[in-house]
Design a protein around this motif. Structure first.
Motif, PDB file in Angstrom:
ATOM      1  N   VAL A   1      53.470 -44.467-133.121  1.00 37.56           N
ATOM      2  CA  VAL A   1      52.379 -45.413-132.871  1.00 37.56           C
ATOM      3  C   VAL A   1      52.024 -45.337-131.391  1.00 37.56           C
ATOM      4  O   VAL A   1      52.861 -44.982-130.558  1.00 37.56           O
ATOM      5  N   SER A   2      50.781 -45.671-131.073  1.00 38.24           N
ATOM      6  CA  SER A   2      50.363 -45.702-129.674  1.00 38.24           C
ATOM      7  C   SER A   2      49.202 -46.674-129.496  1.00 38.24           C
ATOM      8  O   SER A   2      48.502 -47.009-130.465  1.00 38.24           O
ATOM      9  N   THR A   3      49.000 -47.088-128.262  1.00 33.59           N
ATOM     10  CA  THR A   3      47.863 -47.960-127.940  1.00 33.59           C
ATOM     11  C   THR A   3      46.723 -47.163-127.323  1.00 33.59           C
ATOM     12  O   THR A   3      45.814 -47.749-126.726  1.00 33.59           O
TER      13      THR A   3
ATOM     14  N   CYS B   1      63.888 -39.633-130.600  1.00 32.84           N
ATOM     15  CA  CYS B   1      63.135 -40.876-130.513  1.00 32.84           C
ATOM     16  C   CYS B   1      62.592 -41.007-129.094  1.00 32.84           C
ATOM     17  O   CYS B   1      63.260 -40.614-128.136  1.00 32.84           O
ATOM     18  N   GLY B   2      61.396 -41.570-128.956  1.00 33.29           N
ATOM     19  CA  GLY B   2      60.814 -41.676-127.640  1.00 33.29           C
ATOM     20  C   GLY B   2      60.062 -42.966-127.404  1.00 33.29           C
ATOM     21  O   GLY B   2      59.476 -43.540-128.329  1.00 33.29           O
ATOM     22  N   PHE B   3      60.083 -43.419-126.154  1.00 34.71           N
ATOM     23  CA  PHE B   3      59.287 -44.540-125.669  1.00 34.71           C
ATOM     24  C   PHE B   3      58.654 -44.053-124.376  1.00 34.71           C
ATOM     25  O   PHE B   3      59.363 -43.644-123.455  1.00 34.71           O
ATOM     26  N   SER B   4      57.317 -44.053-124.316  1.00 40.51           N
ATOM     27  CA  SER B   4      56.663 -43.481-123.147  1.00 40.51           C
ATOM     28  C   SER B   4      55.363 -44.194-122.829  1.00 40.51           C
ATOM     29  O   SER B   4      54.823 -44.945-123.651  1.00 40.51           O
ATOM     30  N   ILE B   5      54.869 -43.945-121.628  1.00 43.48           N
ATOM     31  CA  ILE B   5      53.543 -44.372-121.226  1.00 43.48           C
ATOM     32  C   ILE B   5      52.866 -43.172-120.575  1.00 43.48           C
ATOM     33  O   ILE B   5      53.532 -42.274-120.061  1.00 43.48           O
ATOM     34  N   GLY B   6      51.540 -43.137-120.611  1.00 46.68           N
ATOM     35  CA  GLY B   6      50.853 -42.001-120.026  1.00 46.68           C
ATOM     36  C   GLY B   6      49.359 -42.221-119.917  1.00 46.68           C
ATOM     37  O   GLY B   6      48.774 -43.021-120.654  1.00 46.68           O
ATOM     38  N   ASN B   7      48.722 -41.513-118.984  1.00 42.98           N
ATOM     39  CA  ASN B   7      47.277 -41.555-118.839  1.00 42.98           C
ATOM     40  C   ASN B   7      46.611 -40.862-120.017  1.00 42.98           C
ATOM     41  O   ASN B   7      47.118 -39.864-120.528  1.00 42.98           O
ATOM     42  N   GLU B   8      45.465 -41.362-120.444  1.00 37.63           N
ATOM     43  CA  GLU B   8      44.829 -40.839-121.645  1.00 37.63           C
ATOM     44  C   GLU B   8      44.245 -39.444-121.464  1.00 37.63           C
ATOM     45  O   GLU B   8      44.318 -38.619-122.378  1.00 37.63           O
ATOM     46  N   ASP B   9      43.662 -39.143-120.312  1.00 38.05           N
ATOM     47  CA  ASP B   9      42.961 -37.868-120.188  1.00 38.05           C
ATOM     48  C   ASP B   9      43.857 -36.722-119.721  1.00 38.05           C
ATOM     49  O   ASP B   9      43.518 -35.557-119.874  1.00 38.05           O
ATOM     50  N   ARG B  10      45.012 -37.034-119.139  1.00 38.47           N
ATOM     51  CA  ARG B  10      45.931 -36.013-118.632  1.00 38.47           C
ATOM     52  C   ARG B  10      45.230 -35.037-117.679  1.00 38.47           C
ATOM     53  O   ARG B  10      45.545 -33.856-117.624  1.00 38.47           O
ATOM     54  N   ARG B  11      44.277 -35.554-116.931  1.00 40.14           N
ATOM     55  CA  ARG B  11      43.602 -34.758-115.917  1.00 40.14           C
ATOM     56  C   ARG B  11      43.944 -35.314-114.541  1.00 40.14           C
ATOM     57  O   ARG B  11      44.228 -36.487-114.377  1.00 40.14           O
TER      58      ARG B  11
ATOM     59  N   THR C   1      56.244 -37.760-102.181  1.00 42.71           N
ATOM     60  CA  THR C   1      56.936 -36.618-102.801  1.00 42.71           C
ATOM     61  C   THR C   1      56.448 -36.415-104.228  1.00 42.71           C
ATOM     62  O   THR C   1      56.221 -35.294-104.681  1.00 42.71           O
ATOM     63  N   VAL C   2      56.279 -37.507-104.953  1.00 46.45           N
ATOM     64  CA  VAL C   2      55.725 -37.478-106.307  1.00 46.45           C
ATOM     65  C   VAL C   2      54.368 -38.168-106.274  1.00 46.45           C
ATOM     66  O   VAL C   2      54.295 -39.344-105.918  1.00 46.45           O
ATOM     67  N   PRO C   3      53.278 -37.484-106.605  1.00 44.19           N
ATOM     68  CA  PRO C   3      51.956 -38.107-106.531  1.00 44.19           C
ATOM     69  C   PRO C   3      51.846 -39.314-107.450  1.00 44.19           C
ATOM     70  O   PRO C   3      52.359 -39.307-108.563  1.00 44.19           O
ATOM     71  N   ALA C   4      51.179 -40.346-106.977  1.00 41.73           N
ATOM     72  CA  ALA C   4      50.939 -41.520-107.806  1.00 41.73           C
ATOM     73  C   ALA C   4      49.639 -41.335-108.590  1.00 41.73           C
ATOM     74  O   ALA C   4      48.794 -40.524-108.234  1.00 41.73           O
ATOM     75  N   THR C   5      49.504 -42.074-109.670  1.00 40.54           N
ATOM     76  CA  THR C   5      48.256 -42.049-110.433  1.00 40.54           C
ATOM     77  C   THR C   5      47.646 -43.443-110.435  1.00 40.54           C
ATOM     78  O   THR C   5      48.332 -44.424-110.716  1.00 40.54           O
ATOM     79  N   PRO C   6      46.363 -43.545-110.118  1.00 36.30           N
ATOM     80  CA  PRO C   6      45.709 -44.861-110.153  1.00 36.30           C
ATOM     81  C   PRO C   6      45.167 -45.223-111.525  1.00 36.30           C
ATOM     82  O   PRO C   6      44.606 -46.297-111.714  1.00 36.30           O
ATOM     83  N   LYS C   7      45.342 -44.334-112.502  1.00 38.89           N
ATOM     84  CA  LYS C   7      44.756 -44.546-113.817  1.00 38.89           C
ATOM     85  C   LYS C   7      45.650 -45.406-114.702  1.00 38.89           C
ATOM     86  O   LYS C   7      46.877 -45.344-114.615  1.00 38.89           O
ATOM     87  N   PRO C   8      45.047 -46.193-115.593  1.00 40.89           N
ATOM     88  CA  PRO C   8      45.842 -46.986-116.540  1.00 40.89           C
ATOM     89  C   PRO C   8      46.640 -46.097-117.487  1.00 40.89           C
ATOM     90  O   PRO C   8      46.240 -44.971-117.783  1.00 40.89           O
ATOM     91  N   MET C   9      47.756 -46.618-117.965  1.00 41.91           N
ATOM     92  CA  MET C   9      48.587 -45.890-118.919  1.00 41.91           C
ATOM     93  C   MET C   9      48.664 -46.640-120.247  1.00 41.91           C
ATOM     94  O   MET C   9      48.722 -47.871-120.280  1.00 41.91           O
ATOM     95  N   TYR C  10      48.653 -45.884-121.345  1.00 39.01           N
ATOM     96  CA  TYR C  10      48.828 -46.474-122.668  1.00 39.01           C
ATOM     97  C   TYR C  10      50.292 -46.342-123.091  1.00 39.01           C
ATOM     98  O   TYR C  10      51.094 -45.657-122.446  1.00 39.01           O
ATOM     99  N   ILE C  11      50.667 -46.993-124.189  1.00 41.66           N
ATOM    100  CA  ILE C  11      52.052 -47.067-124.654  1.00 41.66           C
ATOM    101  C   ILE C  11      52.210 -46.223-125.915  1.00 41.66           C
ATOM    102  O   ILE C  11      51.330 -46.230-126.789  1.00 41.66           O
ATOM    103  N   ALA C  12      53.329 -45.521-126.024  1.00 41.11           N
ATOM    104  CA  ALA C  12      53.594 -44.732-127.226  1.00 41.11           C
ATOM    105  C   ALA C  12      55.061 -44.860-127.626  1.00 41.11           C
ATOM    106  O   ALA C  12      55.952 -44.891-126.778  1.00 41.11           O
TER     107      ALA C  12
END
Length: 235
Positions: A77-79, A104-114, A190-201
Motif C-alpha cells: 500500500v502507498s499514499t 517486508c518494507g516501510f519507506s518514504i520517498g519523493n514521487e517523481d524520483r528526479r 555530505t548527503v544532499p537534502a530534498t525539499p520535496k514532499p515524501m509519500y508513505i509506502a
C-alpha cells in the motif's frame, strides 16, 4: 522530588499540541489507525487487493498464491498521489515476519524520483534483523547509501511484538528511529537534502520461485503476514 514550573508548563504544552517526535515537539497532522473494516482508499493505493486486509484493527499485508504452484504474490500500500509530507516525522508500529526468504518494507520517498530526490527505508527479510537505507538522486545519478555496519541491533522480538519505526528529515539531515530512539543520522551537505514532499509506502514482497515452503507456519497459507498497527505523521 519537586518538578520545576517550567518543566510542568513544557509538558502541558506538549500534551496540548499532541507533542511527538523524539527530539522536537511536533503536531499530529495525518494518521491511520486501521480501525475500519476495510482499508481507506481515500488515503491508500493498494497493490494486490487479495493480500491487503484489515484484521483486528491492524493492516495485514499478506503473501498470496500466484498463477502457478509454488509462486507467490506480494502486497503493498502507498499514499502516492494521495498524501505526502514535506519534512517532519513519520512513524509506524509494525510487526515484521519470522519466515526468511522474503522481505517486508516501510519507506518514504519523493514521487517523481528526479533531482533533487530522496527516499528512506526500513526493511526486514524475516527474523531478527531490520536494516535501513537511503537513496539519493542528484544531478548525476541515483545512489544508495548505507552504513558500513547495521546500526539497528538484532532483536528476536521484531516478529513477535510490535515495534515503532520512524523517519525524521529536515534540510540538514535524515534520521531513523526505532522505538523512539535515534538509530542513525546522515547529515547534509555530505548527503544532499530534498525539499520535496515524501509519500508513505508499506510492502510485503513476493518470494522467489518456490520460496522457503518448509519454513512457513502453514505451507498451504504461505508465510505469516506483516502487520501494521498504525501510521502517524507529525510536523
Amino acid at each position: 522530588m519537586v518538578v520545576p514550573l517550567s518543566r510542568l508548563l513544557s509538558l502541558f504544552l506538549c500534551v496540548a499540541s499532541l507533542c511527538a517526535g523524539p527530539e522536537t515537539s511536533l503536531k499530529l497532522v495525518w494518521s491511520d489507525e486501521f480501525n475500519d473494516k476495510e482499508l481507506d482508499k481515500k488515503k491508500w493505493n493498494i497493490g494486490n487487493a487479495n493480500g491487503v486486509r484489515i484484521v483486528d484493527g491492524q493492516l495485514s499485508l499478506e503473501i498470496t498464491p500466484g498463477s502457478k504452484p509454488m509462486f507467490w504474490r506480494g502486497s503493498n500500500v502507498s499514499t502516492k498521489g494521495k498524501y505526502s509530507s514535506k519534512y517532519g516525522f513519520i512513524e509506524a508500529s509494525i510487526l515484521f515476519v519470522q519466515t526468511g526468504g522474503h522481505g517486508c518494507g516501510f519507506s518514504i520517498g519523493n514521487e517523481d524520483r528526479r533531482n533533487p530526490s530522496a527516499g528512506m527505508g526500513f526493511s526486514n527479510g524475516g527474523g531478527t534483523a531490520v536494516t535501513l537505507s537511503l537513496w539519493i538522486v542528484n544531478e548525476e545519478r541515483g545512489r544508495s547509501l548505507e552504513p558500513k555496519e547495521n546500526p539497528i541491533p538484532r532483536d528476536d522480538t521484531y516478529s513477535k511484538k510490535f515495534h515503532k519505526f520512524g523517519f525524521q528529515w529536515s534540510p540538514s539531515d535524515y534520521k531513523w528511529y526505532v522505538d523512539g530512539r535515534l538509530a542513525y543520522t546522515m547529515r547534509t551537505p555530505t548527503v544532499p537534502a530534498t525539499p520535496k514532499p515524501m509519500y508513505i509506502a508499506l510492502s510485503h514482497d513476493r518470494l522467489p520461485e518456490a520460496g522457503l515452503l518448509k519454513s512457513f507456519k502453514d505451507p498451504k497459507m504461505g508465510p505469516e503476514p506483516m502487520r501494521v498497527d498504525w501510521v502517524k505523521v507529525y510536523q
